[in-house]
Design a protein around this motif. Sequence first.
Motif, PDB file in Angstrom:
ATOM      1  N   GLU B 118       0.830  -1.214   0.000  1.00 27.25           N
ATOM      2  CA  GLU B 118       0.000   0.000   0.000  1.00 27.25           C
ATOM      3  C   GLU B 118       0.854   1.250   0.000  1.00 27.25           C
ATOM      4  N   LYS B 119       1.975   1.157   0.761  1.00 26.71           N
ATOM      5  CA  LYS B 119       2.860   2.317   0.817  1.00 26.71           C
ATOM      6  C   LYS B 119       4.187   1.950   0.171  1.00 26.71           C
ATOM      7  N   THR B 120       4.647   2.771  -0.718  1.00 25.08           N
ATOM      8  CA  THR B 120       5.981   2.573  -1.287  1.00 25.08           C
ATOM      9  C   THR B 120       6.667   3.923  -1.351  1.00 25.08           C
ATOM     10  N   GLY B 121       7.918   3.921  -1.771  1.00 24.45           N
ATOM     11  CA  GLY B 121       8.629   5.191  -1.893  1.00 24.45           C
ATOM     12  C   GLY B 121      10.053   5.087  -1.410  1.00 24.45           C
ATOM     13  N   ARG B 122      10.704   6.241  -1.380  1.00 26.98           N
ATOM     14  CA  ARG B 122      12.100   6.285  -0.967  1.00 26.98           C
ATOM     15  C   ARG B 122      12.186   6.863   0.450  1.00 26.98           C
ATOM     16  N   TYR B 123      12.932   6.206   1.301  1.00 31.30           N
ATOM     17  CA  TYR B 123      13.015   6.604   2.711  1.00 31.30           C
ATOM     18  C   TYR B 123      14.459   6.758   3.138  1.00 31.30           C
ATOM     19  N   THR B 124      14.695   7.659   4.070  1.00 36.28           N
ATOM     20  CA  THR B 124      16.042   7.797   4.609  1.00 36.28           C
ATOM     21  C   THR B 124      16.257   6.703   5.646  1.00 36.28           C
ATOM     22  N   LEU B 125      17.503   6.464   5.975  1.00 34.87           N
ATOM     23  CA  LEU B 125      17.823   5.448   6.977  1.00 34.87           C
ATOM     24  C   LEU B 125      17.121   5.771   8.297  1.00 34.87           C
ATOM     25  N   GLU B 126      17.038   7.073   8.612  1.00 42.34           N
ATOM     26  CA  GLU B 126      16.411   7.495   9.858  1.00 42.34           C
ATOM     27  C   GLU B 126      14.913   7.165   9.844  1.00 42.34           C
ATOM     28  N   ASP B 127      14.280   7.374   8.659  1.00 41.42           N
ATOM     29  CA  ASP B 127      12.866   6.998   8.525  1.00 41.42           C
ATOM     30  C   ASP B 127      12.687   5.516   8.812  1.00 41.42           C
ATOM     31  N   ILE B 128      13.589   4.740   8.255  1.00 42.18           N
ATOM     32  CA  ILE B 128      13.485   3.283   8.362  1.00 42.18           C
ATOM     33  C   ILE B 128      13.638   2.829   9.807  1.00 42.18           C
ATOM     34  N   LEU B 129      14.622   3.418  10.496  1.00 39.76           N
ATOM     35  CA  LEU B 129      14.914   2.969  11.862  1.00 39.76           C
ATOM     36  C   LEU B 129      13.949   3.553  12.886  1.00 39.76           C
ATOM     37  N   GLY B 130      13.323   4.666  12.532  1.00 37.76           N
ATOM     38  CA  GLY B 130      12.470   5.384  13.482  1.00 37.76           C
ATOM     39  C   GLY B 130      11.367   4.504  14.066  1.00 37.76           C
ATOM     40  N   GLY B 131      11.254   4.518  15.375  1.00 37.91           N
ATOM     41  CA  GLY B 131      10.177   3.788  16.020  1.00 37.91           C
ATOM     42  C   GLY B 131      10.481   2.325  16.304  1.00 37.91           C
ATOM     43  N   HIS B 132      11.615   1.831  15.848  1.00 38.48           N
ATOM     44  CA  HIS B 132      11.954   0.435  16.136  1.00 38.48           C
ATOM     45  C   HIS B 132      12.996   0.368  17.243  1.00 38.48           C
ATOM     46  N   ALA B 133      12.700  -0.433  18.269  1.00 38.57           N
ATOM     47  CA  ALA B 133      13.677  -0.619  19.345  1.00 38.57           C
ATOM     48  C   ALA B 133      14.738  -1.606  18.868  1.00 38.57           C
ATOM     49  N   LEU B 134      15.999  -1.197  18.995  1.00 39.37           N
ATOM     50  CA  LEU B 134      17.080  -2.083  18.563  1.00 39.37           C
ATOM     51  C   LEU B 134      17.353  -3.136  19.622  1.00 39.37           C
ATOM     52  N   GLU B 135      17.647  -4.331  19.167  1.00 43.72           N
ATOM     53  CA  GLU B 135      18.030  -5.371  20.112  1.00 43.72           C
ATOM     54  C   GLU B 135      19.266  -6.096  19.630  1.00 43.72           C
ATOM     55  N   GLU B 136      19.979  -6.666  20.602  1.00 44.01           N
ATOM     56  CA  GLU B 136      21.135  -7.470  20.226  1.00 44.01           C
ATOM     57  C   GLU B 136      20.693  -8.912  20.089  1.00 44.01           C
ATOM     58  N   ARG B 137      21.098  -9.543  18.982  1.00 41.20           N
ATOM     59  CA  ARG B 137      20.798 -10.956  18.755  1.00 41.20           C
ATOM     60  C   ARG B 137      22.109 -11.682  18.488  1.00 41.20           C
ATOM     61  N   ILE B 138      22.413 -12.634  19.338  1.00 43.12           N
ATOM     62  CA  ILE B 138      23.627 -13.421  19.099  1.00 43.12           C
ATOM     63  C   ILE B 138      23.233 -14.643  18.279  1.00 43.12           C
ATOM     64  N   TYR B 139      23.724 -14.680  17.034  1.00 47.54           N
ATOM     65  CA  TYR B 139      23.367 -15.748  16.104  1.00 47.54           C
ATOM     66  C   TYR B 139      24.596 -16.514  15.646  1.00 47.54           C
ATOM     67  N   ARG B 140      24.357 -17.783  15.313  1.00 47.55           N
ATOM     68  CA  ARG B 140      25.359 -18.539  14.567  1.00 47.55           C
ATOM     69  C   ARG B 140      25.269 -18.102  13.113  1.00 47.55           C
ATOM     70  N   MET B 141      26.397 -17.986  12.445  1.00 46.74           N
ATOM     71  CA  MET B 141      26.409 -17.614  11.029  1.00 46.74           C
ATOM     72  C   MET B 141      27.173 -18.706  10.288  1.00 46.74           C
ATOM     73  N   ARG B 142      26.448 -19.429   9.439  1.00 48.32           N
ATOM     74  CA  ARG B 142      27.072 -20.557   8.737  1.00 48.32           C
ATOM     75  C   ARG B 142      27.257 -20.190   7.266  1.00 48.32           C
ATOM     76  N   CYS B 143      28.508 -20.114   6.831  1.00 44.74           N
ATOM     77  CA  CYS B 143      28.791 -19.814   5.425  1.00 44.74           C
ATOM     78  C   CYS B 143      28.632 -21.083   4.597  1.00 44.74           C
ATOM     79  N   VAL B 144      28.224 -20.906   3.355  1.00 52.24           N
ATOM     80  CA  VAL B 144      28.055 -22.040   2.441  1.00 52.24           C
ATOM     81  C   VAL B 144      29.404 -22.729   2.178  1.00 52.24           C
ATOM     82  N   GLU B 145      30.501 -22.013   2.468  1.00 50.06           N
ATOM     83  CA  GLU B 145      31.836 -22.581   2.285  1.00 50.06           C
ATOM     84  C   GLU B 145      32.251 -23.477   3.447  1.00 50.06           C
ATOM     85  N   ALA B 146      31.326 -23.759   4.360  1.00 48.42           N
ATOM     86  CA  ALA B 146      31.567 -24.681   5.481  1.00 48.42           C
ATOM     87  C   ALA B 146      32.465 -24.122   6.584  1.00 48.42           C
ATOM     88  N   TRP B 147      32.368 -22.821   6.826  1.00 51.00           N
ATOM     89  CA  TRP B 147      32.924 -22.263   8.052  1.00 51.00           C
ATOM     90  C   TRP B 147      31.818 -21.466   8.729  1.00 51.00           C
TER      91      TRP B 147
END
Lengths: 209, 328
Positions: B118-147
């Motif tokens: 319904e809504k499209t357009g061009r947004y600044t990074l600040e628009d995008i981040l606005g209103g979202h609480a940042l959180e830290e997520r500790i994730y495993r990251m598996r590369c396709v190269e097997a590391w």
Amino acid sequence: MFFRDRIALAKPLAFALCLLPFAHLVWDATHGTLGPDPVAQLEHRSGDWALRLMLATLAVTPLRRLSGWHKAIRFRRMLGLFAFFYASVHLTIYLVIDLGGFWSQLLGEIVKRPYITVGFAAWLLLIPLALTSTQRMMRRLGRHWQQLHRLAYLIALLGVLHYFWLVKADHREPALYLAIWIVLMLVRLPRQARAARTPPTNAAILLKD
Amino acid sequence: MRRHHIIAPLPSSITPDPVYRRRRELLKLLGLGAVGLSAGCNSPAAPPAATATPPIPGKTMTIARRVDDAGGESQTTYADATHYNNYYEFGTGKADPAANSGRFVPRPWSLEIAGLAEKTGRYTLEDILGGHALEERIYRMRCVEAWSMVIPWIGFPLGDLLKRFKPLAAAKYVAFTTVERPAQMPGLAYPVLDWPYREGLRMDEAMHPLTLLTVGMYGRELPNQNGAPLRLVVPWKYGFKGIKAIVKIEFVERQPRTTWNAAAPDEYGFYSNVNPAVDHPRWSQKTERRIAGTGFNLFGNRIATLPFNGYAEQVAHLYSGMDLRKNF
């Protein structure tokens, strides 16, 4: 004088030079300076040097012909044996350090993964060449020695393929090795054609050392 | 079991630099720092390169909470996570992104939202981040190269952002595009891939709470080589699905064309879920080499790869009834 001639004098130097990449590897391994993925570094660097020395071995004969410096042949065995040494180090690192504890995986790998199959085949083929690299074996095998050691062309190609097939997308570096291999083969062509007419004379020079 | 659980709500910035440094020194004292090829080679004198951990650069980010989704597994060091990267826009070597991304300018940034919403357009990074609480997520990251690595990312669920634009019912997939700046990204000069880099997710994958729109790592803003200023992290998929430096998000009806899939369709599937049962045609995916902990271990790095990278409990249901060998 300990040394027969200048070549004999240069040999320990060449030996030390060939050992330098290995020393560097051991230094980095013991000082924790191999980077984020130390095992991959060990594998890549030992593999690189196996391939480089293999191609250097194949470059000796064309170099002799182009430069007229025929004594270069006296370094060839050392280069070849060092290629075998680095290939063995490479394989050992893969087996013991990288796959350590997951050897069941390996047995399947050698058969299933073309790049491991060709790499392993190259190493296997190097064994008879290393074993027959002594002067005694050279004399004993006579004409067959040279025939057997023509395997070196195939081994180098397998080494290049091994590298080619493990790369994900950027083939520039393995392509460079392949280009060098092709050039080394091409410069042999006219000679090979002539050699078919006249018997080889390399043996005399080889046995001098 | 590996559960999505909250460890502790933190007031603001996380693990300060001195703690990182002390941790390294502690490990050094225990003699875990340098392991030689032969037993006699252990050097108690710590190598200068490893001890002098420089402070983490970049602006500190304020986070609302911290979630460990890596089951307490030991984290990759900041230095390793930022100097061992696949980011071909800066070169194909693992050290290239860190070395060649200095000229990249991640701010100001704008993001285009396009397609079936319904809504499209061009947004600044600040628009995008606005209103979202940042959180830290500790994730495993598996590369396709097997590391693999374990990385504390900072961001918020991608789904929370996507909902803001009210995607239409016809939108079945989300397509992402990386910025293309030849003057700042020297790797673009070589067509190793079909630039710009593109990735995509099915709508339910994009909406899954584990899918993180990421702006930081290790308590700070993302460094250029890790995809600044905005990237995707999808922990149950191979690393290349985590597209970096995103400039466009598009809602589409059909499965979008993705870069690695287009480059080698038999090797890199659209889904690319981490799966030890489906090998890469050229190498095994049964195990992986973990780059974590002290940052230097010669032995014992190889571990078994888990289905969905250990996130099966949370995501396996997304693929129920699907043949994962065919939809690899």
